[in-house]
Design a protein around this motif. Structure first.
Motif, PDB file in Angstrom:
ATOM      1  N   THR A  19       0.843  -1.208   0.000  1.00  0.00           N
ATOM      2  CA  THR A  19       0.000   0.000   0.000  1.00  0.00           C
ATOM      3  C   THR A  19       0.875   1.252   0.000  1.00  0.00           C
ATOM      4  O   THR A  19       1.719   1.431   0.886  1.00  0.00           O
ATOM      5  CB  THR A  19      -0.915   0.036   1.261  1.00  0.00           C
ATOM      6  N   ALA A  21       0.993   4.554   0.962  1.00  0.00           N
ATOM      7  CA  ALA A  21       0.167   5.386   1.856  1.00  0.00           C
ATOM      8  C   ALA A  21       0.536   6.866   1.797  1.00  0.00           C
ATOM      9  O   ALA A  21      -0.329   7.720   1.974  1.00  0.00           O
ATOM     10  CB  ALA A  21       0.287   4.876   3.288  1.00  0.00           C
ATOM     11  N   LYS A  23       2.493   9.787  -0.653  1.00  0.00           N
ATOM     12  CA  LYS A  23       2.975   9.928  -2.031  1.00  0.00           C
ATOM     13  C   LYS A  23       3.604  11.301  -2.242  1.00  0.00           C
ATOM     14  O   LYS A  23       2.877  12.284  -2.416  1.00  0.00           O
ATOM     15  CB  LYS A  23       1.793   9.744  -2.997  1.00  0.00           C
ATOM     16  N   GLY A  42      -8.278   6.911   5.543  1.00  0.00           N
ATOM     17  CA  GLY A  42      -7.281   6.366   4.631  1.00  0.00           C
ATOM     18  C   GLY A  42      -6.441   7.403   3.911  1.00  0.00           C
ATOM     19  O   GLY A  42      -5.604   7.064   3.068  1.00  0.00           O
ATOM     20  N   ALA A  43      -6.613   8.697   4.253  1.00  0.00           N
ATOM     21  CA  ALA A  43      -5.852   9.757   3.567  1.00  0.00           C
ATOM     22  C   ALA A  43      -4.349   9.679   3.886  1.00  0.00           C
ATOM     23  O   ALA A  43      -3.524  10.166   3.106  1.00  0.00           O
ATOM     24  CB  ALA A  43      -6.394  11.126   3.957  1.00  0.00           C
ATOM     25  N   SER A 215      -5.293  14.194   1.144  1.00  0.00           N
ATOM     26  CA  SER A 215      -6.133  13.274   0.377  1.00  0.00           C
ATOM     27  C   SER A 215      -5.213  12.291  -0.339  1.00  0.00           C
ATOM     28  O   SER A 215      -4.201  12.705  -0.930  1.00  0.00           O
ATOM     29  CB  SER A 215      -6.957  14.068  -0.640  1.00  0.00           C
ATOM     30  N   ASP A 216      -5.526  11.023  -0.235  1.00  0.00           N
ATOM     31  CA  ASP A 216      -4.787   9.984  -0.950  1.00  0.00           C
ATOM     32  C   ASP A 216      -3.258  10.136  -0.826  1.00  0.00           C
ATOM     33  O   ASP A 216      -2.541  10.102  -1.823  1.00  0.00           O
ATOM     34  CB  ASP A 216      -5.220   9.999  -2.427  1.00  0.00           C
ATOM     35  N   GLY A 217      -2.792  10.306   0.399  1.00  0.00           N
ATOM     36  CA  GLY A 217      -1.347  10.304   0.655  1.00  0.00           C
ATOM     37  C   GLY A 217      -0.617  11.588   0.340  1.00  0.00           C
ATOM     38  O   GLY A 217       0.618  11.623   0.350  1.00  0.00           O
ATOM     39  N   ARG A 218      -1.395  12.650   0.034  1.00  0.00           N
ATOM     40  CA  ARG A 218      -0.755  13.922  -0.311  1.00  0.00           C
ATOM     41  C   ARG A 218      -1.400  15.066   0.456  1.00  0.00           C
ATOM     42  O   ARG A 218      -2.546  14.947   0.902  1.00  0.00           O
ATOM     43  CB  ARG A 218      -0.946  14.243  -1.793  1.00  0.00           C
ATOM     44  N   ASP A 239     -13.315  15.211   0.224  1.00  0.00           N
ATOM     45  CA  ASP A 239     -14.472  14.514   0.809  1.00  0.00           C
ATOM     46  C   ASP A 239     -14.796  14.992   2.217  1.00  0.00           C
ATOM     47  O   ASP A 239     -15.171  14.200   3.085  1.00  0.00           O
ATOM     48  CB  ASP A 239     -14.242  12.986   0.837  1.00  0.00           C
TER      49      ASP A 239
END
Ligand SMILES: Nc1ncnc2c1ncn2[C@@H]1O[C@H](COP(=O)(O)OP(=O)(O)OP(=O)(O)O)[C@@H](O)[C@H]1O
Ligand SMILES: [Mg+2]
Length: 276
Positions: A19, A21, A23, A42-43, A215-218, A239
């Motif tokens: 994963t 996680a 980025k 999960g961010a 958001s999404d690892g950034r 979100d």
């Protein structure tokens, strides 16, 4: 002296299962500022925090504390953990001692403080978090909210330069949530940099001096709360919801109840003052 207490530069982290996680995450946390990190499930908030005191080592990129790159050897990590205290999201992963008193005294004893200093620090931390009456209780018998307050006391007793709290008010009842927020204000006023992660946009909006949106690892946005929460595209992309205060404020402007030049209020009391 560095202006930033903690920095991440092009931070990447992959868990052993692959994963990705974090980025290329970049962020700089200003010293002394009450900082909130927001992002949906999960961010990557908890993963980022675990890098701040060296529990996780980046797959690539750099973490800096007080202007210096974190060095991953035992001695330097111990020093880092003295200065950067993390209250984990799940209290059960932090608590291990028999009684509340033993639990909170473990960290200060471990760094070689005298018994008298340890006693003073533990008493102070228990008073600040309102858990004096739980002193002799085994930690595994406490309610979730009580455990959460013990874990905060745990870190407070270490008197870190940066106090990081992962989801501090989740599961706390309104009284103890308010008490905890007040405590964070006091800690911040005493010169400690307080960093929280939260899903609570209302808390972040009224409490923080500076906000990061993940958001999404950034990190996809940052700034003062009024700036960040007025950015609808950013909030939707992450979100998140808008704080109710911002919604009500804009409605009052639209309806002509407030002039368009009115400064966004930071809390309920400021809004009520405006309406009067
Ligand atoms: N031990 C692990 N092994 C594998 N993947 C993990 C592990 N811990 C977290 N992850 C993954 O890493 C990503 C980031 O998770 P993380 O817990 O940092 O998010 P978060 O922002 O703290 O979320 P939440 O708001 O739910 O606490 C997620 O996709 C998650 O599934
Ligand atoms: Mg988390």
């Amino acid at each position: 002296m560095a202006d930033y207490i903690l920095e991440a530069e092009n931070l990447n982290y992959r868990y052993p299962d692959g994963t990705h996680a974090l980025k290329n995450l970049c962020l700089k946390i200003p010293k002394g500022q009450k900082t909130a990190i927001l992002g949906s499930n999960g961010a990557g908030k908890s993963t980022l925090f675990l890098h701040f005191n060296g529990i996780l080592k980046p797959t690539a990129g750099t973490v800096r504390f007080n202007g210096k790159d974190v060095v991953y050897n035992k001695k330097q990590l111990l020093e880092l953990r003295k200065n950067v205290g993390i209250v984990f999201q799940d209290p059960d992963s932090q608590l291990f001692s028999a009684s509340v008193y033993q639990e909170i005294s473990f960290g200060p004893l471990n760094i070689g403080l005298t018994e008298k200093t340890v006693r003073e620090r533990v008493e102070q931390a228990m008073t600040a978090t309102g858990i004096n009456e739980l002193k002799d209780k085994p930690t595994h018998m406490l309610s979730y909210g009580q455990k959460k307050r013990v874990t905060i006391a745990d870190i407070l007793a270490m008197e870190p330069l940066a106090l990081i709290c992962d989801e501090p008010t989740a599961w706390l009842d309104p009284k103890h949530a308010k008490q905890t927020v007040r405590l964070f204000n006091e800690i911040s006023n005493n010169g400690t940099t307080v960093i929280l992660s939260t899903h609570d946009v209302d808390l972040a909006y009224s409490w923080a001096d500076y906000v990061f949106i993940m958001s999404d690892g950034r990190v996809i946005g940052e700034g003062t709360p009024d700036k960040v929460f007025s950015d609808d595209i950013l909030i939707r992309k992450a979100d998140l919801d808008r704080p109710w205060l911002v919604d009500v404020f804009e409605m009052l402007i639209k309806k002509g109840c407030l002039s368009v030049n009115t400064v966004l209020p930071r809390n309920k009391e400021e809004l009520f003052d405006l309406i009067q």
